[in-house]
Design a protein around this motif. Structure first.
Motif, short mmCIF file in Angstrom:
data_model
loop_
_atom_site.label_atom_id
_atom_site.label_comp_id
_atom_site.label_asym_id
_atom_site.label_seq_id
_atom_site.Cartn_x
_atom_site.Cartn_y
_atom_site.Cartn_z
N VAL A 171 39.93 -48.58 24.26
CA VAL A 171 39.49 -49.95 24.12
C VAL A 171 39.03 -50.43 25.49
N GLY A 172 37.73 -50.66 25.63
CA GLY A 172 37.18 -51.14 26.89
C GLY A 172 36.77 -52.59 26.77
N ILE A 173 37.19 -53.41 27.71
CA ILE A 173 36.85 -54.83 27.69
C ILE A 173 35.96 -55.11 28.90
N GLU A 174 34.75 -55.51 28.63
CA GLU A 174 33.84 -55.93 29.69
C GLU A 174 33.10 -57.16 29.19
N PHE A 175 32.84 -58.10 30.09
CA PHE A 175 32.20 -59.34 29.70
C PHE A 175 30.75 -59.34 30.15
N PHE A 176 29.85 -59.60 29.20
CA PHE A 176 28.42 -59.62 29.45
C PHE A 176 27.84 -60.87 28.81
N PRO A 177 26.69 -61.33 29.30
CA PRO A 177 26.03 -62.46 28.62
C PRO A 177 25.53 -62.05 27.24
N GLY A 178 25.30 -60.77 27.05
CA GLY A 178 24.90 -60.20 25.76
C GLY A 178 25.67 -58.91 25.56
N PRO A 179 25.33 -58.15 24.54
CA PRO A 179 26.07 -56.93 24.28
C PRO A 179 25.90 -55.90 25.40
N PRO A 180 26.97 -55.15 25.70
CA PRO A 180 26.86 -54.09 26.70
C PRO A 180 26.05 -52.92 26.15
N SER A 181 25.64 -52.04 27.01
CA SER A 181 24.94 -50.83 26.56
C SER A 181 25.90 -50.00 25.72
N PRO A 182 25.39 -49.31 24.69
CA PRO A 182 26.26 -48.44 23.89
C PRO A 182 26.86 -47.34 24.76
N PRO A 183 28.01 -46.82 24.37
CA PRO A 183 28.61 -45.74 25.16
C PRO A 183 27.69 -44.52 25.21
N LEU A 184 27.73 -43.80 26.32
CA LEU A 184 26.90 -42.61 26.48
C LEU A 184 27.43 -41.48 25.62
N GLY A 185 26.56 -40.58 25.22
CA GLY A 185 26.96 -39.42 24.43
C GLY A 185 26.62 -39.56 22.97
N GLU A 186 27.03 -38.55 22.21
CA GLU A 186 26.79 -38.52 20.76
C GLU A 186 27.96 -39.16 20.03
N TRP A 187 27.68 -40.16 19.23
CA TRP A 187 28.69 -40.88 18.47
C TRP A 187 28.24 -40.93 17.01
N PRO A 188 28.73 -40.03 16.16
CA PRO A 188 28.30 -40.03 14.75
C PRO A 188 28.67 -41.31 14.00
N PHE A 189 29.73 -41.96 14.43
CA PHE A 189 30.15 -43.21 13.79
C PHE A 189 29.77 -44.35 14.72
N HIS A 190 29.07 -45.35 14.19
CA HIS A 190 28.67 -46.50 15.00
C HIS A 190 28.59 -47.72 14.10
N ALA A 191 29.25 -48.80 14.50
CA ALA A 191 29.20 -50.04 13.72
C ALA A 191 29.39 -51.23 14.65
N GLU A 192 28.88 -52.37 14.23
CA GLU A 192 29.10 -53.63 14.95
C GLU A 192 29.53 -54.69 13.95
N ALA A 193 30.38 -55.61 14.43
CA ALA A 193 30.86 -56.68 13.57
C ALA A 193 31.35 -57.83 14.44
N ALA A 194 31.55 -58.98 13.82
CA ALA A 194 32.12 -60.15 14.50
C ALA A 194 33.52 -60.40 13.94
N LEU A 195 34.37 -60.96 14.79
CA LEU A 195 35.76 -61.20 14.41
C LEU A 195 36.22 -62.46 15.12
N THR A 196 37.08 -63.25 14.47
CA THR A 196 37.68 -64.42 15.11
C THR A 196 39.02 -64.02 15.70
N VAL A 197 39.16 -64.24 17.01
CA VAL A 197 40.40 -63.92 17.72
C VAL A 197 40.81 -65.20 18.47
N ALA A 198 41.29 -66.18 17.71
CA ALA A 198 41.62 -67.49 18.28
C ALA A 198 42.72 -67.40 19.33
N SER A 199 43.63 -66.45 19.18
CA SER A 199 44.76 -66.33 20.11
C SER A 199 44.37 -65.71 21.45
#
Length: 141
Positions: A64-92
């Motif tokens: 789990v990598g946490i980095e803050f960007f004004p927009g999405p970070p670059s995808p991780p390098l390498g081959e990743w057969p599984f890839h998905a994006e989603a939004a989540l509410t994390v109020a805490s």
């Protein structure tokens, strides 16, 4: 800052969620929607279940990598057969990772920006064994 955890889930999935969010009785349980039955993700407002694409008993290793960007970070390098994006509410401001059957005891808790966040999830076979996931988190704009 990056966080890492390794665990063997009781089912072929893991969950990302706000551990302090109260259950919403109006939401159907994860994977209960017919549209999600054969999908890779099951998404609710404060919970997101990720299906491991290989149903053998794997030890799922999560990076789990946490980095803050004004927009999405670059995808991780390498081959990743599984890839998905989603939004989540994390109020805490705490994002938990763990087994869907043991959500009261997360495998890992990570500080994130409170409110809506975007998640990018990339997965690949782990050379030693199991599967490896990289989860990138950033504030939703």
């Amino acid at each position: 800052m990056a966080y890492e955890v390794s665990f063997q889930p009781s089912h072929d999935q893991f969950v990302l969620y706000d551990p302090h969010a109260l259950p919403n009785p109006e939401e159907v349980p994860l994977w209960d929607s017919p549209a999600e039955q054969n999908g890779l993700l099951s998404i609710r407002n404060t919970q997101l279940a990720v299906s491991c694409w290989d149903e053998r008993d794997w030890t799922v290793t999560l990076f789990v990598g946490i980095e803050f960007f004004p927009g999405p970070p670059s995808p991780p390098l390498g081959e990743w057969p599984f890839h998905a994006e989603a939004a989540l509410t994390v109020a805490s401001g705490v994002l938990a990772v763990g087994d869907i059957m043991l959500m009261e005891t997360p495998a890992l808790c990570v500080p994130v920006p409170s409110g809506r966040v975007r998640l990018r999830i990339a997965g690949q076979p782990n050379p030693e064994s199991g599967q490896r996931y990289v989860i990138q988190v950033w504030p939703e704009s």
